[in-house]
Design a protein around this motif. Structure first.
Motif, PDB file in Angstrom:
ATOM      1  N   VAL B 100       0.695  -1.270   0.070  1.00  0.00           N
ATOM      2  CA  VAL B 100      -0.064  -0.161  -0.211  1.00  0.00           C
ATOM      3  C   VAL B 100       0.842   1.442   0.104  1.00  0.00           C
ATOM      4  N   TYR B 102       4.120   1.512  -1.162  1.00  0.00           N
ATOM      5  CA  TYR B 102       4.532   1.590  -2.444  1.00  0.00           C
ATOM      6  C   TYR B 102       3.548   2.229  -3.316  1.00  0.00           C
ATOM      7  N   ALA B 103       2.135   1.880  -3.382  1.00  0.00           N
ATOM      8  CA  ALA B 103       1.060   2.255  -4.307  1.00  0.00           C
ATOM      9  C   ALA B 103       1.007   3.753  -3.979  1.00  0.00           C
ATOM     10  N   THR B 104       1.177   4.284  -3.012  1.00  0.00           N
ATOM     11  CA  THR B 104       0.965   5.736  -2.596  1.00  0.00           C
ATOM     12  C   THR B 104       1.935   6.429  -3.397  1.00  0.00           C
ATOM     13  N   ASP B 106       2.701   6.416  -6.348  1.00  0.00           N
ATOM     14  CA  ASP B 106       2.083   7.085  -7.776  1.00  0.00           C
ATOM     15  C   ASP B 106       0.883   7.754  -7.380  1.00  0.00           C
ATOM     16  N   LYS B 107       0.548   8.115  -6.273  1.00  0.00           N
ATOM     17  CA  LYS B 107      -0.879   8.977  -6.063  1.00  0.00           C
ATOM     18  C   LYS B 107      -0.338  10.329  -6.172  1.00  0.00           C
ATOM     19  N   PRO B 108      -1.339  11.064  -7.096  1.00  0.00           N
ATOM     20  CA  PRO B 108      -1.002  12.509  -7.202  1.00  0.00           C
ATOM     21  C   PRO B 108      -1.234  13.124  -6.011  1.00  0.00           C
ATOM     22  N   LEU B 110      -2.337  15.568  -2.786  1.00  0.00           N
ATOM     23  CA  LEU B 110      -3.469  16.158  -2.065  1.00  0.00           C
ATOM     24  C   LEU B 110      -3.994  17.225  -2.491  1.00  0.00           C
ATOM     25  N   ASP B 112      -4.578  18.149  -5.677  1.00  0.00           N
ATOM     26  CA  ASP B 112      -3.639  18.432  -6.946  1.00  0.00           C
ATOM     27  C   ASP B 112      -5.017  18.489  -8.084  1.00  0.00           C
ATOM     28  N   ALA B 115      -5.147  15.969 -10.704  1.00  0.00           N
ATOM     29  CA  ALA B 115      -5.194  14.602 -10.728  1.00  0.00           C
ATOM     30  C   ALA B 115      -6.126  14.140 -11.358  1.00  0.00           C
ATOM     31  N   VAL B 117      -8.770  12.237 -11.017  1.00  0.00           N
ATOM     32  CA  VAL B 117     -10.030  12.227 -10.523  1.00  0.00           C
ATOM     33  C   VAL B 117     -10.663  13.527 -10.808  1.00  0.00           C
TER      34      VAL B 117
END
Lengths: 106, 329
Positions: B100, B102-104, B106-108, B110, B112, B115, B117
């Motif tokens: 989890v 590691y996955a964050t 790649d997250k844009p 907060l 942004d 992003a 979404v």
């Protein structure tokens, strides 16, 4: 005028924070259940009164102030009631078997 | 300032979560879960998600605490000692946590604006809501109209949960008997405790009033059927705790509660079917009235009412099912 309001509300914030802090210290430091509740319940009401009063001074005459007043009334009613219910439950539990003082002193 | 507040709330969340896991006293764990939900609600509010915060506070910190306590009354208040060393569980948890984290990466960031979404359908919703639906709260417009299928699904998940809980808690009795205590009904309540009784009597009307406000103000501010249903159920549960479950069941009898569970979900479905009969798509409220915008508003009010009725019924059914069961079956 607005400066006076600011000073007043910060004064109330300070009083509220101090009172709530004293309550938290009391909950941690007091030896038995009832004395801990004594520390928590009294400071809770006064702290909420002071902090919400401070926010109300910031809000001024608006709908927000009215909502804060409603929250304050709710807290002033429910906080002592829940303290009463907790103390009562501890008392009934003590009559039934173990003493709350011994449990709390662990 | 906001970032400081958010960091404080998130660290409190982690501390509370660790305390919940480490506590072997289940009563303490339930209370900590309530605190966790309240912190989560504050967190949502910091992120400007007032609707979600209201739901989390009402359901997470309010109703689920009551339901957990009801479950605890049927079981032991202490956790049994753990079986064996936690070797495998620890490895699985660490691997999952590492994945989890590691996955964050790649997250844009907060908030942004670029992003994905915020680039997909969100701008369209924000632009079209005043034009097509004409209500200020975009969340309600998205939940009630644009994504009405999803909300319908949620209502039926809640419905299915209630059916499942009733079947499980009925045990060896028929489901029609699930609200009836087997022996010695605990109808006494807190009658002999003057202070809680009087304060409860004072507060219950205002809780209902606030629930109705949240229900019908959902188009203008945070709120809606889910939150209002939870608040309404909280009011009735408070009444049941004060005067006894028997009296609460007299006021809101069992057939009515079960009818609310099914009726609320059916009302939602029916609005969709009426839309189809009037020549529109399923849950396309524009055809409900001569004016398309008014039709949308009418449809949202109707389905929110269905959601509120269903959620109230479901929560009260689950509460009564827990309350009627005696421990040791």
């Amino acid at each position: 005028m607005s400066l006076a309001l600011d000073i007043g509300s910060w004064l109330l914030f300070g009083i509220g924070s101090l009172v709530l802090f004293i309550g938290a210290v009391g909950v941690l430091r007091m030896p038995t259940l009832y004395t801990r509740m004594h520390a928590a319940s009294l400071t809770d009401s006064l702290g909420a009164l002071a902090v919400l009063g401070g926010i109300m001074l910031q809000a001024g005459w608006s709908l927000a102030a009215l909502k804060l007043l409603a929250i304050l009334l709710f807290l002033l009613l429910t906080s002592p009631t829940s303290s009463y219910a907790l103390a009562n439950a501890a008392l009934l539990n003590a009559e039934g078997g173990s003493k709350p003082d011994e449990e709390a002193a662990q | 300032m906001t970032i400081l507040f958010a960091v404080f709330l998130l660290s409190m969340l982690v501390i509370t979560a660790v305390a919940i896991v480490r506590s072997s006293d289940l009563f303490a764990a339930v209370m900590l879960l309530g605190i966790f939900s309240l912190l989560m609600a504050a967190n949502f509010f910091v992120l400007d998600a007032a609707d979600v915060a209201l739901t989390e506070a009402a359901v997470g910190a309010g109703i689920s605490t009551v339901l957990f306590l009801g479950a605890l009354a049927l079981t032991a208040a202490r956790e049994r000692s753990r079986l064996g060393p936690p070797g495998l569980a620890l490895v699985v948890s660490l691997v999952m946590a590492a994945t989890v984290v590691y996955a964050t990466f790649d997250k844009p960031a907060l908030g942004d604006p670029n992003a994905p979404v915020h680039q997909h359908v969100a701008p369209w919703y924000l632009e079209q809501t005043p034009e097509l639906i004409g209500i200020p709260n975009v969340v309600t417009a998205v939940l009630g109209s644009f994504r009405a299928y999803d909300t319908l699904g949620e209502v039926f998940v809640v419905f299915a949960a209630a059916i499942g809980v009733l079947f499980i808690l009925s045990g060896d009795r028929p489901v029609s008997q699930v609200f009836r205590p087997k022996d010695a009904p605990s109808t006494r309540g807190l009658k002999h405790h003057l202070i809680p009784r009087i304060v409860g009597k004072l507060l219950i009307p205002f809780i209902f009033l606030f629930a109705l406000y949240v229900q019908f103000h959902g188009e203008y501010g945070p709120g809606g059927g889910f939150q209002a249903g939870a608040l309404m159920a909280a009011g009735v549960i408070l009444y049941a705790l004060l005067v006894g479950e028997g009296r609460a069941l007299e006021a809101l009898p069992e057939p009515l509660l079960k009818g609310m569970v099914a009726g609320g979900a059916l009302l939602y479905l029916l609005v969709g079917v009426v839309c189809m009969l009037l020549g529109g798509n399923f849950l396309d409220y524009s055809v409900l009235a001569a004016d398309a915008v008014f039709g949308q508003q009418l449809g949202i009010i109707l389905i929110e009412a269905g959601v509120g009725i269903a959620v109230t019924g479901v929560l009260l059914c689950i509460f009564h099912a827990f309350a009627a069961r005696d421990s040791g079956i």
